[in-house]
Design a protein around this motif. Structure first.
Motif, mmCIF file in Angstrom:
data_model
loop_
_atom_site.group_PDB
_atom_site.id
_atom_site.type_symbol
_atom_site.label_atom_id
_atom_site.label_comp_id
_atom_site.label_asym_id
_atom_site.label_seq_id
_atom_site.Cartn_x
_atom_site.Cartn_y
_atom_site.Cartn_z
ATOM 1 N N LEU A 187 19.317 -35.655 -11.953
ATOM 2 C CA LEU A 187 19.353 -34.268 -11.500
ATOM 3 C C LEU A 187 20.557 -34.004 -10.596
ATOM 4 O O LEU A 187 21.197 -32.952 -10.687
ATOM 5 C CB LEU A 187 18.058 -33.924 -10.760
ATOM 6 N N VAL A 188 20.885 -34.967 -9.742
ATOM 7 C CA VAL A 188 22.033 -34.797 -8.852
ATOM 8 C C VAL A 188 23.325 -34.651 -9.653
ATOM 9 O O VAL A 188 24.188 -33.813 -9.346
ATOM 10 C CB VAL A 188 22.153 -35.997 -7.878
ATOM 11 N N PHE A 189 23.456 -35.442 -10.715
ATOM 12 C CA PHE A 189 24.692 -35.450 -11.496
ATOM 13 C C PHE A 189 24.597 -34.614 -12.770
ATOM 14 O O PHE A 189 25.407 -34.794 -13.684
ATOM 15 C CB PHE A 189 25.073 -36.894 -11.861
ATOM 16 N N ARG A 190 23.646 -33.702 -12.832
ATOM 17 C CA ARG A 190 23.438 -32.934 -14.065
ATOM 18 C C ARG A 190 24.689 -32.155 -14.467
ATOM 19 O O ARG A 190 25.014 -32.056 -15.659
ATOM 20 C CB ARG A 190 22.231 -32.009 -13.922
ATOM 21 N N ARG A 191 25.387 -31.573 -13.501
ATOM 22 C CA ARG A 191 26.595 -30.802 -13.831
ATOM 23 C C ARG A 191 27.717 -31.718 -14.313
ATOM 24 O O ARG A 191 28.442 -31.382 -15.259
ATOM 25 C CB ARG A 191 27.055 -29.995 -12.610
ATOM 26 N N ARG A 192 27.878 -32.863 -13.676
ATOM 27 C CA ARG A 192 28.901 -33.818 -14.088
ATOM 28 C C ARG A 192 28.588 -34.353 -15.486
ATOM 29 O O ARG A 192 29.497 -34.485 -16.327
ATOM 30 C CB ARG A 192 28.969 -34.962 -13.079
ATOM 31 N N LEU A 193 27.332 -34.638 -15.751
ATOM 32 C CA LEU A 193 26.931 -35.124 -17.070
ATOM 33 C C LEU A 193 27.184 -34.056 -18.142
ATOM 34 O O LEU A 193 27.654 -34.368 -19.242
ATOM 35 C CB LEU A 193 25.452 -35.515 -17.057
ATOM 36 N N TRP A 194 26.887 -32.821 -17.810
ATOM 37 C CA TRP A 194 27.122 -31.730 -18.760
ATOM 38 C C TRP A 194 28.621 -31.540 -19.005
ATOM 39 O O TRP A 194 29.051 -31.324 -20.136
ATOM 40 C CB TRP A 194 26.509 -30.437 -18.231
ATOM 41 N N GLU A 195 29.399 -31.649 -17.938
ATOM 42 C CA GLU A 195 30.855 -31.526 -18.050
ATOM 43 C C GLU A 195 31.413 -32.597 -18.968
ATOM 44 O O GLU A 195 32.282 -32.323 -19.814
ATOM 45 C CB GLU A 195 31.470 -31.644 -16.656
ATOM 46 N N THR B 118 30.159 -31.952 -22.730
ATOM 47 C CA THR B 118 30.766 -30.799 -23.423
ATOM 48 C C THR B 118 32.289 -30.841 -23.405
ATOM 49 O O THR B 118 32.930 -29.986 -24.003
ATOM 50 C CB THR B 118 30.295 -29.485 -22.774
ATOM 51 N N GLY B 119 32.860 -31.819 -22.706
ATOM 52 C CA GLY B 119 34.318 -31.870 -22.587
ATOM 53 C C GLY B 119 34.943 -33.064 -23.273
ATOM 54 O O GLY B 119 36.016 -33.532 -22.867
ATOM 55 N N LEU B 120 34.266 -33.580 -24.301
ATOM 56 C CA LEU B 120 34.783 -34.763 -24.989
ATOM 57 C C LEU B 120 36.069 -34.493 -25.746
ATOM 58 O O LEU B 120 36.732 -35.425 -26.215
ATOM 59 C CB LEU B 120 33.719 -35.327 -25.940
ATOM 60 N N ASN C 296 38.137 -37.064 -20.297
ATOM 61 C CA ASN C 296 36.684 -37.166 -20.384
ATOM 62 C C ASN C 296 36.258 -38.229 -21.393
ATOM 63 O O ASN C 296 35.314 -38.981 -21.158
ATOM 64 C CB ASN C 296 36.075 -35.819 -20.764
ATOM 65 N N ARG C 297 36.944 -38.280 -22.537
ATOM 66 C CA ARG C 297 36.616 -39.296 -23.542
ATOM 67 C C ARG C 297 36.815 -40.698 -22.982
ATOM 68 O O ARG C 297 35.998 -41.589 -23.200
ATOM 69 C CB ARG C 297 37.488 -39.120 -24.793
ATOM 70 N N SER C 298 37.905 -40.882 -22.249
ATOM 71 C CA SER C 298 38.187 -42.194 -21.665
ATOM 72 C C SER C 298 37.124 -42.577 -20.637
ATOM 73 O O SER C 298 36.646 -43.722 -20.605
ATOM 74 C CB SER C 298 39.571 -42.176 -21.004
ATOM 75 N N TYR C 299 36.729 -41.599 -19.817
ATOM 76 C CA TYR C 299 35.738 -41.874 -18.772
ATOM 77 C C TYR C 299 34.388 -42.237 -19.393
ATOM 78 O O TYR C 299 33.737 -43.207 -18.983
ATOM 79 C CB TYR C 299 35.593 -40.654 -17.869
ATOM 80 N N PHE D 231 27.043 -44.868 -10.049
ATOM 81 C CA PHE D 231 25.800 -44.101 -10.173
ATOM 82 C C PHE D 231 25.611 -43.577 -11.599
ATOM 83 O O PHE D 231 24.499 -43.585 -12.124
ATOM 84 C CB PHE D 231 25.795 -42.942 -9.177
ATOM 85 N N LEU D 232 26.697 -43.127 -12.221
ATOM 86 C CA LEU D 232 26.598 -42.632 -13.592
ATOM 87 C C LEU D 232 26.253 -43.772 -14.561
ATOM 88 O O LEU D 232 25.453 -43.591 -15.478
ATOM 89 C CB LEU D 232 27.893 -41.949 -14.004
ATOM 90 N N VAL D 233 26.848 -44.940 -14.358
ATOM 91 C CA VAL D 233 26.498 -46.109 -15.180
ATOM 92 C C VAL D 233 25.039 -46.488 -14.954
ATOM 93 O O VAL D 233 24.341 -46.921 -15.874
ATOM 94 C CB VAL D 233 27.398 -47.313 -14.837
#
Length: 263
Positions: free
Chosen positions: A56-64, A67-69, A74-77, A183-185
């Motif tokens: 939930l904390v990273f929901r915006r980053r995950l969506w970014e 949707t930004g592949l 973004n693809r590299s990250y 945290f994302l991993v």
């Protein structure tokens, strides 16, 4: 103490410690000495609450990212997140199946707290000498994956501490960048580990006889507390070092070795 209050306190403790570099396993082990031991099923469920919190904390980053592949960065990250997860899975699963893990008892956890605290102090100082580097490299991704495996083998190490400081040493010296990547991993890593353990328990019939009210209370507490703690930590590390957490680990570990020798 009532069972619901005990469950509430354990859920809050899980939310407080899961993503701070202080070892949630160690704190829950210590707490259950006084609040009573809980089933593996209970522990998995409250960890799932903490995972939901960070999602939930990273929901915006995950969506970014999702949707930004179309953007190379973004693809590299995302690819590096995938590599870190795969390294953890490919190396960690055989380790788990082989049973290579120290027992979750006070003495090894206490030593892990002390040694991990010293490692944090040294790693942060070394990383700062390299300057403020935000880039996550492929080397960082691989080593973060391996650090997560090491944390799984040594209870009390803290997955977040091992991975964050490995990232900082490997090249991503900016605390906020290393922390975000770890945290994302952690989202797919912990979801996969919890799902695997959950299915094992269901197969063995270990979920029977649970107090579902207590489980629900603990899950909710872990989710709400975890959300608040992660939001606070992400703001805190922008202007502060991790030194306070390292000192806390060392002091707690020494106290445990002194007060609970041989346990």
């Amino acid at each position: 103490m009532s069972d619901l209050l005990s469950a509430l306190l354990l859920g809050i403790l899980e939310g407080l410690t899961e993503f701070l570099p202080v070892s949630s396993t160690g704190h829950l082990l210590i707490a259950q000495q006084w609040l009573g031991a809980r089933s593996d099923f209970f522990n998995i469920v409250i960890q799932a609450g903490a995972i939901l919190a960070i999602t939930l904390v990273f929901r915006r980053r995950l969506w970014e990212l999702a949707t930004g592949l179309g953007e190379p960065a973004n693809r590299s990250y995302v690819a590096k997140l995938g590599v870190a997860f795969l390294v953890t899975a490919v190396v960690g699963l055989p380790v788990r199946l082989a049973g290579w893990e120290l027992p979750e008892t006070i003495t090894p956890v206490a030593w892990a707290l002390v040694l991990g605290g010293i490692w944090m102090l040294l790693a942060e100082r070394l990383a700062e000498r390299r300057g403020d580097i935000a880039t996550v490299t492929w080397k960082v991704a691989v080593l973060v994956g391996l650090a997560q495996v090491v944390a799984g083998v040594f209870p009390g190490t803290s997955r977040s501490a091992a991975a964050i400081f490995m990232a900082m040493l490997a090249g991503t010296s900016r605390r906020s960048s290393a922390t975000e990547f770890v945290f994302l991993v952690g989202i797919p890593t912990m979801f996969a580990a919890s799902a695997y353990a959950f299915l094992e328990l269901l197969h063995d019939g270990a979920a029977g006889g649970e107090d579902w009210s207590a489980v629900a209370v603990a899950f909710t507490a872990a989710t709400v507390t975890g959300f608040m703690v992660v939001r606070w930590l992400l703001g805190y590390i922008k202007a502060h070092r991790y030194t306070g957490f390292a000192v806390y680990r060392i002091v707690l570990g020494v106290l445990l070795l002194a007060l609970m020798p041989g346990r």
